[in-house]
Scaffold this motif. Structure first.
Motif, mmCIF file in Angstrom:
data_model
loop_
_atom_site.group_PDB
_atom_site.id
_atom_site.type_symbol
_atom_site.label_atom_id
_atom_site.label_comp_id
_atom_site.label_asym_id
_atom_site.label_seq_id
_atom_site.Cartn_x
_atom_site.Cartn_y
_atom_site.Cartn_z
ATOM 1 N N ARG A 215 0.823 -1.199 0.000
ATOM 2 C CA ARG A 215 0.000 0.000 0.000
ATOM 3 C C ARG A 215 0.862 1.256 0.000
ATOM 4 N NH1 ARG A 215 -4.975 0.646 1.824
ATOM 5 N NH2 ARG A 215 -4.688 2.643 0.755
ATOM 6 N N TYR A 216 1.986 1.174 0.673
ATOM 7 C CA TYR A 216 2.896 2.313 0.748
ATOM 8 C C TYR A 216 4.334 1.833 0.572
ATOM 9 C CZ TYR A 216 -1.251 4.293 2.958
ATOM 10 O OH TYR A 216 -2.529 4.699 3.230
ATOM 11 N N TYR B 74 -2.822 2.185 -13.771
ATOM 12 C CA TYR B 74 -2.969 3.626 -13.917
ATOM 13 C C TYR B 74 -2.007 4.332 -12.968
ATOM 14 C CZ TYR B 74 -7.304 3.682 -16.694
ATOM 15 O OH TYR B 74 -8.242 3.565 -17.698
ATOM 16 N N GLN C 2 -1.637 7.871 -10.825
ATOM 17 C CA GLN C 2 -2.388 9.033 -10.349
ATOM 18 C C GLN C 2 -1.468 9.967 -9.580
ATOM 19 O OE1 GLN C 2 -5.745 8.314 -7.687
ATOM 20 N NE2 GLN C 2 -6.700 10.233 -8.302
ATOM 21 N N LEU D 200 -2.361 2.724 -9.451
ATOM 22 C CA LEU D 200 -3.643 2.046 -9.315
ATOM 23 C C LEU D 200 -3.742 0.877 -10.282
ATOM 24 C CD1 LEU D 200 -5.964 5.189 -9.252
ATOM 25 C CD2 LEU D 200 -5.490 3.709 -7.313
ATOM 26 N N PHE E 111 -11.360 -0.918 -9.189
ATOM 27 C CA PHE E 111 -10.029 -0.454 -8.802
ATOM 28 C C PHE E 111 -9.599 -1.037 -7.461
ATOM 29 C CE2 PHE E 111 -8.686 2.851 -11.761
ATOM 30 C CZ PHE E 111 -9.854 3.106 -12.454
ATOM 31 N N GLY E 112 -8.299 -1.268 -7.349
ATOM 32 C CA GLY E 112 -7.700 -1.537 -6.061
ATOM 33 C C GLY E 112 -7.489 -0.246 -5.294
ATOM 34 N N GLU E 113 -6.974 -0.353 -4.071
ATOM 35 C CA GLU E 113 -6.789 0.826 -3.234
ATOM 36 C C GLU E 113 -5.529 1.599 -3.582
ATOM 37 O OE1 GLU E 113 -9.306 -0.042 0.753
ATOM 38 O OE2 GLU E 113 -7.216 -0.722 0.778
ATOM 39 N N TYR F 277 -16.876 8.222 -11.444
ATOM 40 C CA TYR F 277 -16.269 7.467 -10.359
ATOM 41 C C TYR F 277 -16.097 8.389 -9.155
ATOM 42 C CZ TYR F 277 -15.009 3.534 -13.376
ATOM 43 O OH TYR F 277 -15.050 2.447 -14.208
ATOM 44 N N ASN G 68 -7.543 7.945 0.502
ATOM 45 C CA ASN G 68 -6.717 6.730 0.605
ATOM 46 C C ASN G 68 -7.431 5.475 0.128
ATOM 47 O OD1 ASN G 68 -4.459 8.130 1.750
ATOM 48 N ND2 ASN G 68 -5.603 8.207 3.667
ATOM 49 N N ARG G 69 -8.357 5.660 -0.789
ATOM 50 C CA ARG G 69 -9.072 4.510 -1.342
ATOM 51 C C ARG G 69 -8.992 4.539 -2.861
ATOM 52 N NH1 ARG G 69 -12.618 2.253 2.301
ATOM 53 N NH2 ARG G 69 -12.542 0.499 0.856
ATOM 54 N N GLY G 70 -9.288 3.406 -3.471
ATOM 55 C CA GLY G 70 -9.365 3.349 -4.925
ATOM 56 C C GLY G 70 -10.650 3.980 -5.430
ATOM 57 N N LEU G 71 -10.742 4.112 -6.724
ATOM 58 C CA LEU G 71 -11.945 4.685 -7.325
ATOM 59 C C LEU G 71 -13.084 3.680 -7.295
ATOM 60 C CD1 LEU G 71 -9.506 6.352 -8.587
ATOM 61 C CD2 LEU G 71 -11.081 6.843 -10.466
ATOM 62 N N GLN G 72 -14.291 4.201 -7.076
ATOM 63 C CA GLN G 72 -15.481 3.356 -7.076
ATOM 64 C C GLN G 72 -16.436 3.833 -8.166
ATOM 65 O OE1 GLN G 72 -17.358 3.044 -3.231
ATOM 66 N NE2 GLN G 72 -15.406 3.255 -2.183
#
Lengths: 115, 114
Positions: free
Chosen positions: A9-10, A35, A37, A91, A106-108, B36, B41-45
């Protein structure tokens, strides 16, 4: 149903070091995306896979970035060597569709800081 | 090349009031349009999409969007905003010759005040 899983995650590294990000898409999703960002901006496509084939990598900086999707499931994105400007969130997303009738999941994200 | 413009970096609205987040697009051929949402701190929904058919599209959490071909717009709307709607919203477009490529706007920060 499990979502798209990304790790780490980091990540904090020194410039010129290598780094790798891993993505496990939703089961059964054949299309996988990476992706980039940057802070305060929208995601920008780096690479898109259909199964194990990279069908769009036109925006992947190939001098330092590489990606693979062995067996058409998990994927790894690598940067070697990392530069200060690579600090961003990476991402991963997956989709069951080749086209865009469906949405991306998408993942986090993996947040990279290059010092 | 396809592109998306979100003209407002930030939108502020009081809870209970209607909200609109603006989006215009440019693409050759028929567009596929998406909204979206991204929480910290989260992904896109995924919220909603327009592919074809009715110009008014309804999506998750009470959001809707209206496709306007003549104005090349796809504004996101909600009749009554909630504090929990506060987040970063992205409009995206695909279509034309860029088959399979989703292009995102810069994003709009929505803040709903109690």
């Amino acid at each position: 149903e499990a979502g798209v899983v990304q790790s780490p995650r980091y990540k904090i590294i020194e410039k010129k070091q290598p780094v790798a990000f891993w993505c496990n898409p939703i089961s059964g999703h054949n299309t996988l995306y990476w992706y980039l960002q940057n802070l305060g901006q929208g995601p920008e496509l780096l690479i898109r896979y259909e199964n194990e084939e990279a069908v769009d990598d036109s925006q992947l900086p190939k001098d330092r970035f590489s990606a693979e999707r062995l067996k058409g499931v998990d994927s790894t994105l690598k940067i070697q060597p990392a530069e200060l400007g690579d600090s961003a969130v990476y991402l991963c997303a997956s989709s069951p569709d080749r086209g865009f009738a469906g949405e991306l999941f998408f993942g986090e994200g993996s947040r990279l800081t290059v010092l | 090349a396809q592109s998306v413009a979100q003209p407002e970096d930030q939108v502020n609205v009081a809870e209970g009031n209607p909200l609109t987040v603006k989006c215009t697009y440019s693409v050759s051929g028929n567009p596929y349009l998406f909204w979206y949402v991204q929480y910290p701190n989260r992904g896109l929904q995924f919220l909603l999409k327009y592919i074809t058919g009715d110009n008014l599209v309804k999506g998750s959490y009470g959001f809707e969007a209206e496709f306007n071909k003549s104005q090349t717009s796809f504004h996101l709307k909600k009749p009554s905003a909630l504090v929990s709607d506060s987040a970063l919203y992205f409009c995206a477009v695909a279509g034309g010759t860029s088959y399979g490529k989703l292009t995102f706007g810069q994003g709009t920060i929505l803040t709903v005040h109690p």
